[in-house]
Motif scaffolding. Structure first.
Motif, PDB file in Angstrom:
ATOM      1  N   UNK A  93       0.817  -1.216   0.000  1.00 45.59           N
ATOM      2  CA  UNK A  93       0.000   0.000   0.000  1.00 45.59           C
ATOM      3  C   UNK A  93       0.855   1.273   0.000  1.00 45.59           C
ATOM      4  N   UNK A  94       1.605   1.477  -1.094  1.00 44.40           N
ATOM      5  CA  UNK A  94       2.549   2.608  -1.144  1.00 44.40           C
ATOM      6  C   UNK A  94       1.846   3.953  -1.275  1.00 44.40           C
ATOM      7  N   UNK A  95       2.553   4.999  -0.919  1.00 46.00           N
ATOM      8  CA  UNK A  95       2.077   6.365  -1.134  1.00 46.00           C
ATOM      9  C   UNK A  95       2.451   6.749  -2.568  1.00 46.00           C
ATOM     10  N   UNK A  96       1.450   6.844  -3.421  1.00 46.18           N
ATOM     11  CA  UNK A  96       1.704   7.088  -4.846  1.00 46.18           C
ATOM     12  C   UNK A  96       1.384   8.527  -5.254  1.00 46.18           C
ATOM     13  N   UNK A  97       1.258   9.416  -4.294  1.00 47.97           N
ATOM     14  CA  UNK A  97       0.824  10.782  -4.616  1.00 47.97           C
ATOM     15  C   UNK A  97       1.762  11.478  -5.601  1.00 47.97           C
ATOM     16  N   UNK A  98       3.068  11.298  -5.446  1.00 47.80           N
ATOM     17  CA  UNK A  98       4.002  11.968  -6.357  1.00 47.80           C
ATOM     18  C   UNK A  98       3.789  11.511  -7.797  1.00 47.80           C
ATOM     19  N   UNK A  99       3.700  10.203  -7.981  1.00 47.99           N
ATOM     20  CA  UNK A  99       3.453   9.675  -9.327  1.00 47.99           C
ATOM     21  C   UNK A  99       2.098  10.134  -9.842  1.00 47.99           C
ATOM     22  N   UNK A 100       1.122  10.189  -8.955  1.00 50.70           N
ATOM     23  CA  UNK A 100      -0.225  10.591  -9.353  1.00 50.70           C
ATOM     24  C   UNK A 100      -0.254  12.041  -9.809  1.00 50.70           C
ATOM     25  N   UNK A 101       0.480  12.926  -9.112  1.00 46.79           N
ATOM     26  CA  UNK A 101       0.515  14.325  -9.533  1.00 46.79           C
ATOM     27  C   UNK A 101       1.125  14.456 -10.925  1.00 46.79           C
ATOM     28  N   UNK A 102       2.181  13.696 -11.216  1.00 50.27           N
ATOM     29  CA  UNK A 102       2.796  13.739 -12.544  1.00 50.27           C
ATOM     30  C   UNK A 102       1.815  13.265 -13.614  1.00 50.27           C
ATOM     31  N   UNK A 103       1.067  12.216 -13.317  1.00 57.57           N
ATOM     32  CA  UNK A 103       0.062  11.715 -14.258  1.00 57.57           C
ATOM     33  C   UNK A 103      -1.046  12.742 -14.460  1.00 57.57           C
ATOM     34  N   UNK A 104      -1.415  13.428 -13.395  1.00 57.12           N
ATOM     35  CA  UNK A 104      -2.432  14.480 -13.499  1.00 57.12           C
ATOM     36  C   UNK A 104      -1.956  15.587 -14.422  1.00 57.12           C
ATOM     37  N   UNK A 105      -0.700  16.000 -14.266  1.00 62.07           N
ATOM     38  CA  UNK A 105      -0.148  17.054 -15.126  1.00 62.07           C
ATOM     39  C   UNK A 105      -0.194  16.621 -16.591  1.00 62.07           C
ATOM     40  N   UNK A 106       0.246  15.384 -16.877  1.00 65.16           N
ATOM     41  CA  UNK A 106       0.263  14.897 -18.262  1.00 65.16           C
ATOM     42  C   UNK A 106      -1.141  14.827 -18.852  1.00 65.16           C
ATOM     43  N   UNK A 107      -2.099  14.327 -18.073  1.00 55.28           N
ATOM     44  CA  UNK A 107      -3.479  14.209 -18.556  1.00 55.28           C
ATOM     45  C   UNK A 107      -4.111  15.576 -18.765  1.00 55.28           C
ATOM     46  N   UNK A 129      -3.674   6.494 -13.826  1.00 58.66           N
ATOM     47  CA  UNK A 129      -4.177   7.278 -12.696  1.00 58.66           C
ATOM     48  C   UNK A 129      -4.949   6.379 -11.741  1.00 58.66           C
ATOM     49  N   UNK A 130      -5.796   5.515 -12.292  1.00 60.73           N
ATOM     50  CA  UNK A 130      -6.555   4.591 -11.461  1.00 60.73           C
ATOM     51  C   UNK A 130      -5.662   3.628 -10.701  1.00 60.73           C
ATOM     52  N   UNK A 131      -4.610   3.149 -11.351  1.00 60.13           N
ATOM     53  CA  UNK A 131      -3.675   2.238 -10.692  1.00 60.13           C
ATOM     54  C   UNK A 131      -3.003   2.920  -9.499  1.00 60.13           C
ATOM     55  N   UNK A 132      -2.536   4.153  -9.707  1.00 56.21           N
ATOM     56  CA  UNK A 132      -1.893   4.897  -8.615  1.00 56.21           C
ATOM     57  C   UNK A 132      -2.866   5.140  -7.470  1.00 56.21           C
ATOM     58  N   UNK A 133      -4.119   5.424  -7.798  1.00 57.56           N
ATOM     59  CA  UNK A 133      -5.123   5.636  -6.764  1.00 57.56           C
ATOM     60  C   UNK A 133      -5.448   4.345  -6.027  1.00 57.56           C
ATOM     61  N   UNK A 134      -5.636   3.272  -6.790  1.00 58.25           N
ATOM     62  CA  UNK A 134      -5.993   1.994  -6.179  1.00 58.25           C
ATOM     63  C   UNK A 134      -4.932   1.478  -5.236  1.00 58.25           C
ATOM     64  N   UNK A 135      -3.675   1.642  -5.616  1.00 59.07           N
ATOM     65  CA  UNK A 135      -2.569   1.181  -4.768  1.00 59.07           C
ATOM     66  C   UNK A 135      -2.538   1.911  -3.431  1.00 59.07           C
TER      67      UNK A 135
END
Length: 208
Positions: A93-107, A129-135
């Protein structure tokens, strides 16, 4: 016949979305005291800034690209959320917020450019984005049925937010096909990207 631009009806939903972006990323991941595991999961996507803004980015792309004949963005998001939820325990259950923010910027930047994208791109970006959120939607303090209930609630909450926003924005674009509305969606997407850049920088800032 001249198309009339509905100022109040357009600005109200856009201001509402901007209000969502103003939420500070101070909410913590985890359960809500006094609530059931399912309810905690259900409201989780709305209480975590990275998740909420990610869902807004997916909704903007889905509305701009069109939900017919297939809502590729929503299908990709659902697949990513499900896969992330299944793998959350195994991945710790990692903290994926950093990766998620980058994906948000790209989208969001993709929406801001205002182009028509192939189905594969429209599937994979929301899926990531869903994968980062689900994790990151699990709660390490929950086990067994309560954990499953929390993950199920989080999946449903995320899909409801993304789908309702996408349907509402697309309906607005269809009902009033004024160029200014599509420009407004692109401008809003650029603001979402700016929020993502700012919070990515804050997340990468060294502690202390």
């Amino acid at each position: 016949m001249k198309t009339r631009f509905p100022n109040r009806r357009v600005t109200a939903p856009l201001l509402g979305l901007l209000g969502l972006l103003a939420v500070a990323p101070a909410w913590a991941h985890g359960s809500i005291p006094g609530g059931s595991a399912f309810f905690a999961g259900l409201v989780h996507p709305a209480l975590v800034a990275a998740h909420l803004v990610g869902l807004i980015a997916v909704a903007l792309m889905a509305a701009q690209q069109g939900l017919s004949p297939r809502p590729h963005e929503l299908l990709g998001l659902a697949a990513g959320l499900a896969l992330g939820a299944l793998a959350a325990g195994w991945a710790g259950e990692p903290d994926t917020d950093r990766a998620l923010w980058l994906l948000v910027v790209a989208t969001a930047l993709a929406v801001a450019f205002g182009r028509n994208y192939p189905a594969a791109f429209r599937l994979w970006m929301p899926a990531c984005i869903g994968l980062a959120m689900g994790l990151a939607s699990g709660d390490a303090t929950l086990t067994g049925g309560r954990r499953v209930a929390a993950l199920a609630g989080s999946f449903i909450g995320a899909m409801v937010i993304a789908s309702q926003l996408a349907v509402a924005i697309e309906a607005l674009l269809r009902r009033w096909p004024h160029p200014a509305l599509r420009i407004g969606v692109r401008v809003l997407a650029s603001w979402v990207a700016a929020v993502g850049v700012l919070l990515t920088a804050l997340a990468l800032r060294p502690a202390g």
